[in-house]
Design a protein around this motif. Structure first.
Motif, PDB file in Angstrom:
ATOM      1  N   ALA A 165       0.848  -1.195   0.000  1.00 31.15           N
ATOM      2  CA  ALA A 165       0.000   0.000   0.000  1.00 31.15           C
ATOM      3  C   ALA A 165       0.882   1.244   0.000  1.00 31.15           C
ATOM      4  O   ALA A 165       1.900   1.295   0.681  1.00 31.15           O
ATOM      5  N   THR A 166       0.495   2.241  -0.778  1.00 32.67           N
ATOM      6  CA  THR A 166       1.267   3.489  -0.808  1.00 32.67           C
ATOM      7  C   THR A 166       0.421   4.621  -0.257  1.00 32.67           C
ATOM      8  O   THR A 166      -0.802   4.509  -0.151  1.00 32.67           O
ATOM      9  N   HIS A 167       1.115   5.681   0.095  1.00 31.44           N
ATOM     10  CA  HIS A 167       0.403   6.822   0.670  1.00 31.44           C
ATOM     11  C   HIS A 167       0.656   8.039  -0.205  1.00 31.44           C
ATOM     12  O   HIS A 167       1.751   8.589  -0.210  1.00 31.44           O
ATOM     13  N   ASP A 168      -0.349   8.429  -0.962  1.00 28.74           N
ATOM     14  CA  ASP A 168      -0.186   9.533  -1.904  1.00 28.74           C
ATOM     15  C   ASP A 168      -1.035  10.713  -1.477  1.00 28.74           C
ATOM     16  O   ASP A 168      -2.218  10.562  -1.194  1.00 28.74           O
ATOM     17  N   LYS A 169      -0.412  11.862  -1.444  1.00 21.93           N
ATOM     18  CA  LYS A 169      -1.184  13.080  -1.179  1.00 21.93           C
ATOM     19  C   LYS A 169      -0.474  14.243  -1.847  1.00 21.93           C
ATOM     20  O   LYS A 169       0.723  14.162  -2.122  1.00 21.93           O
ATOM     21  N   THR A 170      -1.217  15.286  -2.085  1.00 22.12           N
ATOM     22  CA  THR A 170      -0.621  16.465  -2.704  1.00 22.12           C
ATOM     23  C   THR A 170      -0.653  17.603  -1.703  1.00 22.12           C
ATOM     24  O   THR A 170      -1.648  17.783  -0.998  1.00 22.12           O
ATOM     25  N   LYS A 171       0.422  18.333  -1.642  1.00 16.90           N
ATOM     26  CA  LYS A 171       0.508  19.435  -0.686  1.00 16.90           C
ATOM     27  C   LYS A 171      -0.533  20.483  -1.040  1.00 16.90           C
ATOM     28  O   LYS A 171      -0.738  20.816  -2.200  1.00 16.90           O
ATOM     29  N   HIS A 172      -1.226  20.971  -0.014  1.00 15.17           N
ATOM     30  CA  HIS A 172      -2.210  22.033  -0.230  1.00 15.17           C
ATOM     31  C   HIS A 172      -1.604  23.351   0.260  1.00 15.17           C
ATOM     32  O   HIS A 172      -1.252  23.477   1.429  1.00 15.17           O
ATOM     33  N   ALA A 173      -1.467  24.292  -0.657  1.00 17.28           N
ATOM     34  CA  ALA A 173      -0.881  25.591  -0.280  1.00 17.28           C
ATOM     35  C   ALA A 173      -1.885  26.345   0.586  1.00 17.28           C
ATOM     36  O   ALA A 173      -3.058  26.476   0.214  1.00 17.28           O
ATOM     37  N   PHE A 174      -1.443  26.811   1.741  1.00 20.40           N
ATOM     38  CA  PHE A 174      -2.369  27.449   2.666  1.00 20.40           C
ATOM     39  C   PHE A 174      -1.597  28.467   3.504  1.00 20.40           C
ATOM     40  O   PHE A 174      -0.528  28.163   4.026  1.00 20.40           O
ATOM     41  N   THR A 175      -2.142  29.657   3.605  1.00 17.19           N
ATOM     42  CA  THR A 175      -1.535  30.661   4.479  1.00 17.19           C
ATOM     43  C   THR A 175      -2.391  30.778   5.728  1.00 17.19           C
ATOM     44  O   THR A 175      -3.569  31.128   5.645  1.00 17.19           O
ATOM     45  N   GLN A 176      -1.780  30.443   6.851  1.00 17.98           N
ATOM     46  CA  GLN A 176      -2.539  30.467   8.108  1.00 17.98           C
ATOM     47  C   GLN A 176      -2.785  31.906   8.531  1.00 17.98           C
ATOM     48  O   GLN A 176      -1.870  32.726   8.518  1.00 17.98           O
ATOM     49  N   LYS A 177      -4.032  32.210   8.908  1.00 21.17           N
ATOM     50  CA  LYS A 177      -4.318  33.565   9.381  1.00 21.17           C
ATOM     51  C   LYS A 177      -3.699  33.768  10.766  1.00 21.17           C
ATOM     52  O   LYS A 177      -3.414  32.797  11.470  1.00 21.17           O
ATOM     53  N   ALA A 178      -3.499  35.017  11.120  1.00 23.37           N
ATOM     54  CA  ALA A 178      -2.921  35.312  12.439  1.00 23.37           C
ATOM     55  C   ALA A 178      -3.914  34.908  13.520  1.00 23.37           C
ATOM     56  O   ALA A 178      -5.123  35.078  13.344  1.00 23.37           O
ATOM     57  N   PRO A 179      -3.429  34.352  14.643  1.00 35.17           N
ATOM     58  CA  PRO A 179      -4.368  33.984  15.702  1.00 35.17           C
ATOM     59  C   PRO A 179      -5.042  35.218  16.286  1.00 35.17           C
ATOM     60  O   PRO A 179      -4.436  36.285  16.330  1.00 35.17           O
ATOM     61  N   PRO A 180      -6.307  35.082  16.707  1.00 37.02           N
ATOM     62  CA  PRO A 180      -6.995  36.229  17.311  1.00 37.02           C
ATOM     63  C   PRO A 180      -6.396  36.532  18.688  1.00 37.02           C
ATOM     64  O   PRO A 180      -5.722  35.680  19.271  1.00 37.02           O
ATOM     65  N   ALA A 181      -6.648  37.726  19.178  1.00 40.96           N
ATOM     66  CA  ALA A 181      -6.202  38.067  20.534  1.00 40.96           C
ATOM     67  C   ALA A 181      -6.862  37.114  21.523  1.00 40.96           C
ATOM     68  O   ALA A 181      -8.033  36.762  21.359  1.00 40.96           O
ATOM     69  N   SER A 182      -6.104  36.676  22.544  1.00 38.84           N
ATOM     70  CA  SER A 182      -6.653  35.727  23.520  1.00 38.84           C
ATOM     71  C   SER A 182      -7.757  36.376  24.336  1.00 38.84           C
ATOM     72  O   SER A 182      -7.655  37.543  24.713  1.00 38.84           O
ATOM     73  N   LEU A 183      -8.807  35.617  24.623  1.00 39.01           N
ATOM     74  CA  LEU A 183      -9.842  36.097  25.538  1.00 39.01           C
ATOM     75  C   LEU A 183      -9.268  36.115  26.949  1.00 39.01           C
ATOM     76  O   LEU A 183      -8.369  35.337  27.274  1.00 39.01           O
ATOM     77  N   PRO A 184      -9.799  36.991  27.810  1.00 38.30           N
ATOM     78  CA  PRO A 184      -9.280  37.021  29.181  1.00 38.30           C
ATOM     79  C   PRO A 184      -9.588  35.724  29.927  1.00 38.30           C
ATOM     80  O   PRO A 184     -10.703  35.203  29.846  1.00 38.30           O
TER      81      PRO A 184
END
Ligand SMILES: [Zn+2]
Ligand SMILES: [Zn+2]
Length: 397
Positions: free
Chosen positions: A177-196
């Motif tokens: 069995a082989t494992h084939d996948k293609t890289k998905h280009a993705f730019t992660q958004k900046a995390p939101p400010a933490s809640l108190p």
């Protein structure tokens, strides 16, 4: 016995701080506990409409063939290659393999993460349960010796044997069995400010990343009141996607998705109930807890350190509801990498179930069974549907 210092440099953890990802030997790994892993196996193998056992074995074969190969050096001789396969298995927390009778076609295991999980969740089984180990060994033997074989478990500790015993079957015409996948280009958004909250999430993540979470001399990881294992995200994604596909062919895709959410909901409660009653939690998170909502923030911080993704609470004003946002969940990336196209509907079943489970744990009462289903979670936006992040809305029923 597993000597963690032997070959340890090959399995050195690399933690990606920006993405909250754990990497070992070139594979992104996720820490989950024996409750979740055995429950997921029980769901997939227990569905009579599909050959769930084959899904688990083939996924493990494909993914661990690559993973073991990553850890092998070109100069390694056969004996060293087998030690790499054995030690990677132990380092990740699956148990202890003995290859000393491999020439006679026999491999044994004297500790097993999955046997521990089944004994905890579904005791009394008489049939061998280590299909994950069968797949791991098939992939490992291909990586080590270039041979395509079947590995069949003939005796299992789940049924009272002193060790799990596997037979190597050399007659096999089916290709590896082989494992084939293609890289998905993705730019992660900046995390939101933490809640108190009173919880210092960064401190929790940092402390957990520095903890030596790897197999003990038996190849198991007893920590936080559970047995942990570091499993490649590729394996989880592959078994869940293949399960949904196979169930879909039987007209049962929505049932499959519901089952995956249920497993994660139970896991969220089981895993974090164990974690919250552990000395590690008492030492690290306990002193930060001043009100129930702090526990929720603490749980989310711990889950980020486990490699589940980079998710945060974005709204939590009452014990009846919470909203979470996930910036890079492994399920979302897994879908896009394996399917190569966006989805019509959200795909992050693990995080959906866990989101409900952790609310039931923090604010519910009674046994796990009594709490189950008292909150409902919905993924309202998903990276798989071309959104910039995944969102989860949880409400009390
Ligand atoms: Zn077994
Ligand atoms: Zn999603």
């Amino acid at each position: 016995m597993f000597d963690v210092r032997e070959l340890g440099a090959r399995f050195q953890l690399r933690f990606d701080n920006g993405a909250y990802r754990r990497w070992i030997a070139g594979k992104e790994v996720i820490l989950h506990c024996h409750h979740y892993n055995s429950r997921l196996q029980n769901t997939i193998e227990g569905a009579s409409a599909v050959d769930g056992r084959a899904i688990i074995v083939r996924a493990a074969e494909a993914v661990f063939r690559d993973h073991v190969a990553n850890a092998i050096a070109q100069s390694d001789d056969l004996a060293m290659r087998l030690r790499v396969a054995r030690n990677l298995y132990a380092h990740l927390g699956y148990g202890w393999l003995d290859f000393s009778r491999l020439d006679a076609g026999t491999i044994t295991a004297t500790a097993s993460h999955f046997v521990e999980g089944w004994n905890a969740g579904f005791p009394g089984r008489s049939q061998p349960v280590c299909s994950f180990a069968e797949g791991y060994l098939q992939g490992a033997i291909h990586a080590v010796a270039g041979k395509t074989v079947y590995v069949r478990e003939r005796e299992c500790m789940i049924a009272g044997a002193s060790a799990c015993r596997f037979e190597v079957v050399t007659e096999r015409s089916e290709p590896v069995a082989t494992h084939d996948k293609t890289k998905h280009a993705f730019t992660q958004k900046a995390p939101p400010a933490s809640l108190p909250s009173n919880v210092d999430s960064d401190k929790i993540v940092q402390a957990l990343v520095e903890m030596p979470i790897h197999g003990n001399p038996e190849g198991l990881i007893p920590a936080f009141g559970v047995y942990l294992a570091s499993t490649p995200a590729d394996f989880y994604n592959r078994i869940c996607l293949d399960f949904i596909t196979a169930m879909g062919e039987a007209g049962l895709a929505s049932t499959a998705k519901k089952l995956l959410v249920f497993d994660a909901e139970t896991c969220g409660m089981n895993t974090f109930r164990g974690i919250m009653s552990s000395p590690e939690w008492d030492g690290l998170v306990g002193p930060m807890i001043e009100q129930p909502s702090d526990s929720l923030f603490g749980i989310v911080a711990v889950s980020n350190a486990l490699g589940w993704g980079n998710w945060h609470i974005t709204k939590h004003t009452s014990p009846n509801a919470v909203t979470l946002e996930s910036l890079n969940g492994y399920e979302a990336f897994g879908f896009l990498e394996h399917r190569g196209a966006f989805a019509k509907n959200p795909q992050c079943y693990m995080l959906t179930g866990v989101a409900a489970g952790i609310m039931e744990l923090v604010y519910g009462s009674g046994t796990i069974e009594e709490r189950f289903g008292t909150y409902v979670a919905e993924e309202t936006a998903c990276i798989c549907c071309a959104r910039e992040s995944c969102s989860f809305e949880v409400e009390k029923v």
